[in-house]
Design a protein around this motif. Structure first.
Motif, PDB file in Angstrom:
ATOM      1  N   ILE A  17       0.836  -1.201   0.000  1.00  0.00           N
ATOM      2  CA  ILE A  17       0.000   0.000   0.000  1.00  0.00           C
ATOM      3  C   ILE A  17       0.873   1.254   0.000  1.00  0.00           C
ATOM      4  N   MET A  18       1.947   1.265   0.784  1.00  0.00           N
ATOM      5  CA  MET A  18       2.853   2.422   0.798  1.00  0.00           C
ATOM      6  C   MET A  18       3.514   2.628  -0.568  1.00  0.00           C
ATOM      7  N   ALA A  19       3.906   1.541  -1.201  1.00  0.00           N
ATOM      8  CA  ALA A  19       4.528   1.646  -2.525  1.00  0.00           C
ATOM      9  C   ALA A  19       3.529   2.168  -3.549  1.00  0.00           C
ATOM     10  N   VAL A  20       2.296   1.686  -3.482  1.00  0.00           N
ATOM     11  CA  VAL A  20       1.261   2.152  -4.410  1.00  0.00           C
ATOM     12  C   VAL A  20       1.021   3.648  -4.227  1.00  0.00           C
ATOM     13  N   ILE A  21       0.945   4.108  -2.982  1.00  0.00           N
ATOM     14  CA  ILE A  21       0.732   5.531  -2.726  1.00  0.00           C
ATOM     15  C   ILE A  21       1.871   6.357  -3.335  1.00  0.00           C
ATOM     16  N   SER A  22       3.093   5.909  -3.163  1.00  0.00           N
ATOM     17  CA  SER A  22       4.245   6.629  -3.725  1.00  0.00           C
ATOM     18  C   SER A  22       4.207   6.641  -5.247  1.00  0.00           C
ATOM     19  N   TRP A  23       3.909   5.495  -5.827  1.00  0.00           N
ATOM     20  CA  TRP A  23       3.845   5.394  -7.290  1.00  0.00           C
ATOM     21  C   TRP A  23       2.736   6.289  -7.831  1.00  0.00           C
ATOM     22  N   MET A  24       1.564   6.221  -7.206  1.00  0.00           N
ATOM     23  CA  MET A  24       0.431   7.021  -7.668  1.00  0.00           C
ATOM     24  C   MET A  24       0.723   8.515  -7.547  1.00  0.00           C
ATOM     25  N   ALA A  25       1.399   8.913  -6.482  1.00  0.00           N
ATOM     26  CA  ALA A  25       1.748  10.333  -6.333  1.00  0.00           C
ATOM     27  C   ALA A  25       2.549  10.805  -7.545  1.00  0.00           C
ATOM     28  N   GLY A  26       3.509   9.992  -7.965  1.00  0.00           N
ATOM     29  CA  GLY A  26       4.299  10.339  -9.143  1.00  0.00           C
ATOM     30  C   GLY A  26       3.481  10.329 -10.417  1.00  0.00           C
ATOM     31  N   LEU A  27       2.587   9.351 -10.547  1.00  0.00           N
ATOM     32  CA  LEU A  27       1.747   9.268 -11.749  1.00  0.00           C
ATOM     33  C   LEU A  27       0.784  10.448 -11.843  1.00  0.00           C
ATOM     34  N   PHE A  28       0.378  10.995 -10.696  1.00  0.00           N
ATOM     35  CA  PHE A  28      -0.465  12.192 -10.705  1.00  0.00           C
ATOM     36  C   PHE A  28       0.349  13.455 -10.982  1.00  0.00           C
ATOM     37  N   TYR A  29       1.557  13.527 -10.438  1.00  0.00           N
ATOM     38  CA  TYR A  29       2.340  14.754 -10.493  1.00  0.00           C
ATOM     39  C   TYR A  29       3.101  14.935 -11.805  1.00  0.00           C
ATOM     40  N   LEU A  30       3.635  13.868 -12.360  1.00  0.00           N
ATOM     41  CA  LEU A  30       4.482  14.010 -13.550  1.00  0.00           C
ATOM     42  C   LEU A  30       3.746  14.623 -14.752  1.00  0.00           C
ATOM     43  N   PRO A  31       2.530  14.187 -15.079  1.00  0.00           N
ATOM     44  CA  PRO A  31       1.844  14.859 -16.194  1.00  0.00           C
ATOM     45  C   PRO A  31       1.617  16.345 -15.921  1.00  0.00           C
ATOM     46  N   ARG A  32       1.400  16.705 -14.666  1.00  0.00           N
ATOM     47  CA  ARG A  32       1.233  18.122 -14.314  1.00  0.00           C
ATOM     48  C   ARG A  32       2.544  18.869 -14.546  1.00  0.00           C
ATOM     49  N   LEU A  33       3.670  18.255 -14.204  1.00  0.00           N
ATOM     50  CA  LEU A  33       4.966  18.875 -14.515  1.00  0.00           C
ATOM     51  C   LEU A  33       5.116  19.074 -16.022  1.00  0.00           C
ATOM     52  N   TYR A  34       4.659  18.096 -16.796  1.00  0.00           N
ATOM     53  CA  TYR A  34       4.739  18.220 -18.255  1.00  0.00           C
ATOM     54  C   TYR A  34       3.886  19.388 -18.759  1.00  0.00           C
ATOM     55  N   VAL A  35       2.719  19.600 -18.145  1.00  0.00           N
ATOM     56  CA  VAL A  35       1.876  20.740 -18.525  1.00  0.00           C
ATOM     57  C   VAL A  35       2.664  22.032 -18.336  1.00  0.00           C
ATOM     58  N   TYR A  36       3.269  22.201 -17.166  1.00  0.00           N
ATOM     59  CA  TYR A  36       4.027  23.423 -16.900  1.00  0.00           C
ATOM     60  C   TYR A  36       5.275  23.510 -17.764  1.00  0.00           C
ATOM     61  N   HIS A  37       5.881  22.369 -18.046  1.00  0.00           N
ATOM     62  CA  HIS A  37       7.062  22.340 -18.918  1.00  0.00           C
ATOM     63  C   HIS A  37       6.693  22.884 -20.298  1.00  0.00           C
ATOM     64  N   LEU A  58      12.044  12.580 -10.345  1.00  0.00           N
ATOM     65  CA  LEU A  58      10.759  12.001  -9.969  1.00  0.00           C
ATOM     66  C   LEU A  58      10.636  10.586 -10.534  1.00  0.00           C
ATOM     67  N   LEU A  59      11.009  10.410 -11.778  1.00  0.00           N
ATOM     68  CA  LEU A  59      10.938   9.085 -12.406  1.00  0.00           C
ATOM     69  C   LEU A  59      11.922   8.100 -11.785  1.00  0.00           C
ATOM     70  N   ARG A  60      13.186   8.501 -11.654  1.00  0.00           N
ATOM     71  CA  ARG A  60      14.230   7.578 -11.193  1.00  0.00           C
ATOM     72  C   ARG A  60      14.209   7.304  -9.691  1.00  0.00           C
ATOM     73  N   VAL A  61      13.981   8.349  -8.898  1.00  0.00           N
ATOM     74  CA  VAL A  61      14.147   8.222  -7.455  1.00  0.00           C
ATOM     75  C   VAL A  61      12.865   7.800  -6.745  1.00  0.00           C
ATOM     76  N   ILE A  62      11.727   8.188  -7.275  1.00  0.00           N
ATOM     77  CA  ILE A  62      10.459   7.879  -6.600  1.00  0.00           C
ATOM     78  C   ILE A  62       9.632   6.870  -7.378  1.00  0.00           C
ATOM     79  N   MET A  63       9.318   7.190  -8.618  1.00  0.00           N
ATOM     80  CA  MET A  63       8.345   6.377  -9.359  1.00  0.00           C
ATOM     81  C   MET A  63       8.847   4.977  -9.704  1.00  0.00           C
ATOM     82  N   ARG A  64      10.052   4.880 -10.243  1.00  0.00           N
ATOM     83  CA  ARG A  64      10.553   3.560 -10.638  1.00  0.00           C
ATOM     84  C   ARG A  64      10.684   2.601  -9.446  1.00  0.00           C
ATOM     85  N   PRO A  65      11.353   3.014  -8.351  1.00  0.00           N
ATOM     86  CA  PRO A  65      11.424   2.097  -7.207  1.00  0.00           C
ATOM     87  C   PRO A  65      10.040   1.750  -6.644  1.00  0.00           C
ATOM     88  N   ALA A  66       9.139   2.735  -6.617  1.00  0.00           N
ATOM     89  CA  ALA A  66       7.790   2.472  -6.100  1.00  0.00           C
ATOM     90  C   ALA A  66       7.038   1.501  -7.000  1.00  0.00           C
TER      91      ALA A  66
END
Length: 149
Positions: A17-37, A58-66
């Protein structure tokens, strides 16, 4: 081995559950970063480089391990006898949604490579729309697991 899996099950489930929460946080945030990019990075000197670094970390340190932890811990639960009844639809629905979420993760990774190589062709609006994908998949997964349809 079965006794060990049963003994570890609450721990495995908790860390899953902790890993899913971390992964989902990245999946929600990264597209938003792309919008601003896309929409704002060109307005500030050095901002594109900063966005690339943020996206990469975000991809390497949080999302991939999660993502890896989510998969490994989830498979341990699947292989724990008596936890999943494959005659029901819910494990198949959850599995399909997790595979789709993994595909989305890799799609985001490919978009980051496009940014890094100056090949991004998507608009902020398109990234906003893609930002809804993990939400829909999360709804499917949570309803499948909780309601066990």
């Amino acid at each position: 081995m079965t006794d060990l899996l049963y003994t570890l099950y609450p721990w495995v489930k908790s860390f899953h559950i902790m890993a899913v929460i971390s992964w989902m946080a990245g999946l929600f945030y990264l597209p938003r970063l792309y919008v601003y990019h896309v929409e704002r990075a060109q307005a500030v000197d050095g901002a594109p480089k900063i966005f690339l670094e943020m996206e990469d970390k975000l991809l390497r340190v949080i999302m991939r391990p999660a993502m890896y932890a989510t998969w490994i811990l989830g498979l341990i639960m699947v292989f724990t006898p008596g936890i999943v009844d494959w005659q029901w639809a819910w494990p198949w629905a959850k599995g399909a949604a997790v595979i789709a979420m993994t595909w989305f993760h890799h799609w985001l990774l490919a978009r980051r490579k496009d940014f890094a190589e100056g090949r991004n062709r998507l608009t902020g609006r398109q990234y906003r729309m893609m930002n809804e994908v993990p939400t829909v998949l999360m709804v499917v997964i949570v309803l499948a697991v909780i309601l066990k349809f």
